[in-house]
Design a protein around this motif. Sequence first.
Motif, mmCIF file in Angstrom:
data_model
loop_
_atom_site.group_PDB
_atom_site.id
_atom_site.type_symbol
_atom_site.label_atom_id
_atom_site.label_comp_id
_atom_site.label_asym_id
_atom_site.label_seq_id
_atom_site.Cartn_x
_atom_site.Cartn_y
_atom_site.Cartn_z
ATOM 1 N N HIS A 181 -10.647 -1.983 -12.234
ATOM 2 C CA HIS A 181 -9.790 -1.629 -11.228
ATOM 3 C C HIS A 181 -10.455 -2.286 -9.906
ATOM 4 N N VAL A 183 -10.408 -3.346 -5.885
ATOM 5 C CA VAL A 183 -9.650 -3.567 -4.624
ATOM 6 C C VAL A 183 -9.973 -5.045 -3.789
ATOM 7 N N ALA A 288 -9.705 3.472 -6.728
ATOM 8 C CA ALA A 288 -9.394 2.181 -6.330
ATOM 9 C C ALA A 288 -8.296 2.524 -5.290
ATOM 10 N N LEU A 306 -4.313 -3.803 -4.440
ATOM 11 C CA LEU A 306 -5.037 -3.303 -5.701
ATOM 12 C C LEU A 306 -4.707 -4.129 -6.802
#
Length: 328
Positions: A181, A183, A288, A306
Amino acid sequence: MPRDVSTPAGARAVTAVAPAKINLHLGVGDLRADGFHDLLTVYRAVDLWEQVTVALVDDDDPDVVVVSGPGAAQVPTDRTNLAAKAVDLLRGEAGSGARLAIRIVKGVPVAGGMAGGSADAAAALVATDRLLGLGLGRAALEERAARLGSDVPFCIRGGTALGTGRGETLAPLLHARAEQHVVVAIADGGLSTPVVFAELDRLRAERSETGRDLPRSGGVEALVEALAGQDPARVAGLLANDLEPAALSLMPALRKTLRAGAEAGALHGMVSGSGPTCLFFCADREQAIAVAAEVSETGVAREVRLTHGPVGGAHVIDNPQQTPQKTP
Ligand SMILES: C[C@](O)(CO)[C@H](O)COP(=O)(O)OP(=O)(O)OC[C@H]1O[C@@H](n2ccc(N)nc2=O)[C@H](O)[C@@H]1O
Ligand SMILES: Nc1ncnc2c1ncn2[C@@H]1O[C@H](COP(=O)(O)OP(=O)(O)OP(=O)(O)O)[C@@H](O)[C@H]1O
């Protein structure tokens, strides 16, 4: 606007999507005689997508390129557009006189180091191949892709792959399936890929004169092994980008962005490819979401998104509204 460019997929229009890439490891060698640098990179496709529709239009309609979505104004709409180059390559090879219109919906930051233009080229190759009934397989499409840009073959392939040569030679990393995950902090403005490579050469020459060489990333074995496991912190500790010092030198404000991600608790922050997009690797989706909110609040980035990976490569979609396939 050509009259049938938005026609749903069928005989007269085909829509394909292609993903953004990130480089989990980007090792850059010395400048080669052909102007490129040898790379050792671990590519990963993440779920930000470019959508490209290629449509047959009437003989008296122009071969237009229409671009929409964030940053569309910065993207050329003449034949230098990478999607147009892809269409022209396959149409020329097929000896087809078909008039073809192109519609691009951008979902990847422009000039952000995530291969947005390369994804357009990849999607355009896949769509044109289908529309003209050429039946080129993956390997033939990837060979054409390499002529259009170093990142284009990976945007066709997707998943996770080792890239060598100038980045166009791929070997799949089938076991490297640990999900991540990430950002994505999109900067105001872009960086030109050749300018960033040239800045790295300059910094390396300058540092070697002082006897304190700029550190270079090593091998990828430990990272590849970690990617087969389930420990995001271990993976995060092994990420590397040799282009980061060059991107930071050209855009010092990115240090503030990286600091914001670290303070928000991300496992690792780094510049994406040639930048200026910054990536924050997180332990899970919950972290995240929290990191994205905190980075967003600091105002260091124009936009925060995201994303996660790995996802599959370029493919035709039946319904342009549908969500692209999520797994490689
Ligand atoms: C930074 C990366 O995104 C990492 O994946 C890629 O290396 C860039 O790939 P790309 O945007 O597809 O780049 P290309 O269109 O092939 O090349 C653009 C320019 O970037 C520089 N370039 C690119 C790839 C490479 N291995 N060495 C280079 O020095 C060269 O100046 C080249 O003229
Ligand atoms: N279809 C396209 N989409 C975006 N940019 C394009 C396209 N065709 C040509 N370009 C040009 O390429 C430049 C780089 O755009 P792109 O979004 O591909 O950068 P990038 O994501 O940093 O690339 P990479 O990560 O592959 O180095 C843009 O400034 C634009 O002028």
